[in-house]
Design an enzyme around this catalytic site. Structure first.
Site, PDB file in Angstrom:
ATOM      1  CG  PHE A 146       8.136  -0.392  -3.703  1.00 33.49           C
ATOM      2  CD1 PHE A 146       8.778  -0.647  -2.480  1.00 33.49           C
ATOM      3  CD2 PHE A 146       8.145  -1.390  -4.197  1.00 33.49           C
ATOM      4  CE1 PHE A 146       9.010  -1.602  -1.888  1.00 33.49           C
ATOM      5  CE2 PHE A 146       8.416  -2.691  -4.208  1.00 33.49           C
ATOM      6  CZ  PHE A 146       8.512  -3.066  -2.663  1.00 33.49           C
TER       7      PHE A 146
ATOM      8  CG  ASP B  78      -0.446   0.065   2.660  1.00 29.65           C
ATOM      9  OD1 ASP B  78       1.112  -0.515   2.462  1.00 29.65           O
ATOM     10  OD2 ASP B  78      -1.114   0.157   3.412  1.00 29.65           O
TER      11      ASP B  78
END
Length: 229
Positions: free
Chosen positions: A85, A72
């Protein structure tokens, strides 16, 4: 920036994703998710990011050649930018992202970049897809199991079933659970998650996995351009 309205019509996606996305929002799961987001915003919750579907805007299904799955979005102010990321320009690097660049240096000899934004990867056909696309400030996984996974599973299946062969980088148990959605014709690379808790742990440590170079080697064998990581 934070989400201000739970209106999927305002969230741009590349045209090739539209049938999958629209079918989801028409479904019971999609309607329930929209109601959940609207209710949380009405209660004053701070929800990130402001563009939940940015990965689908920057990377069309026709251009996808590498898929990287996250969980998430980052839950700190100013961090999340709608890509797994990745953090917005000017933000400090979270530990998992820092380890991505540690492995990139070890694998390819590339020095750390100036920014933690991975937009440049997305623009080259690297789909940076979280399995949940929103989160509340200071509350990781707060929007998990609210319906996003139904959509993102459908998107993963769509990348597998359409277009040419692709590389899937499955880092950590959460991403690896999505392997059944991926057809055998694709190339799947598996390692631990790049978080500090797992990055150097056996039996498949992320640090040392060599996935950036291995992905490029496979792409070139398929007659595709390597990613400029």
């Amino acid at each position: 920036m934070k989400l201000v309205a739970a209106d999927p019509a305002q969230w741009a996606v590349a045209p090739g994703w539209r049938p999958v996305v629209d079918a989801f929002w028409r479904s019971e799961d999609g309607q329930a998710l929209r109601q959940f987001l609207s209710a949380r915003l009405a209660c004053g919750a701070t929800v990130y990011p402001n563009e939940p579907m940015r990965a689908l805007s920057l990377t069309s299904p026709e251009s996808v050649r590498v898929v990287i799955l996250g969980q998430d979005p980052y839950h700190g102010a100013g961090q999340a930018e709608g890509l797994a990321f990745s953090v917005a320009d000017g933000q400090a690097w979270p530990p998992s992202l820092r380890n991505l660049f540690v492995e990139r240096l070890r694998d390819l000899g590339l020095p750390p970049p100036m920014s933690g934004s991975l937009v440049r990867w997305a623009e080259q056909g690297v789909l940076l897809l979280n399995t949940s696309l929103t989160v509340e400030e200071g509350a990781p996984a707060s929007h998990a199991k609210q319906g996003w996974e139904v959509l993102t599973d459908a998107l993963i299946a769509h990348t597998s079933q359409t277009g040419g062969r692709k590389v899937y980088l499955l880092w950590g148990a959460h991403a690896q659970k999505k392997a059944p959605l991926i057809d055998a014709r694709h190339h799947v690379l598996v390692a631990n998650h790049p978080s500090p808790l797992a990055a150097r742990r056996g039996p498949m440590p992320f640090i040392g996995c060599g996935h950036f170079g291995l992905a490029n080697t496979w792409l070139e064998r398929e007659g595709l351009a390597a990613v400029d990581w």
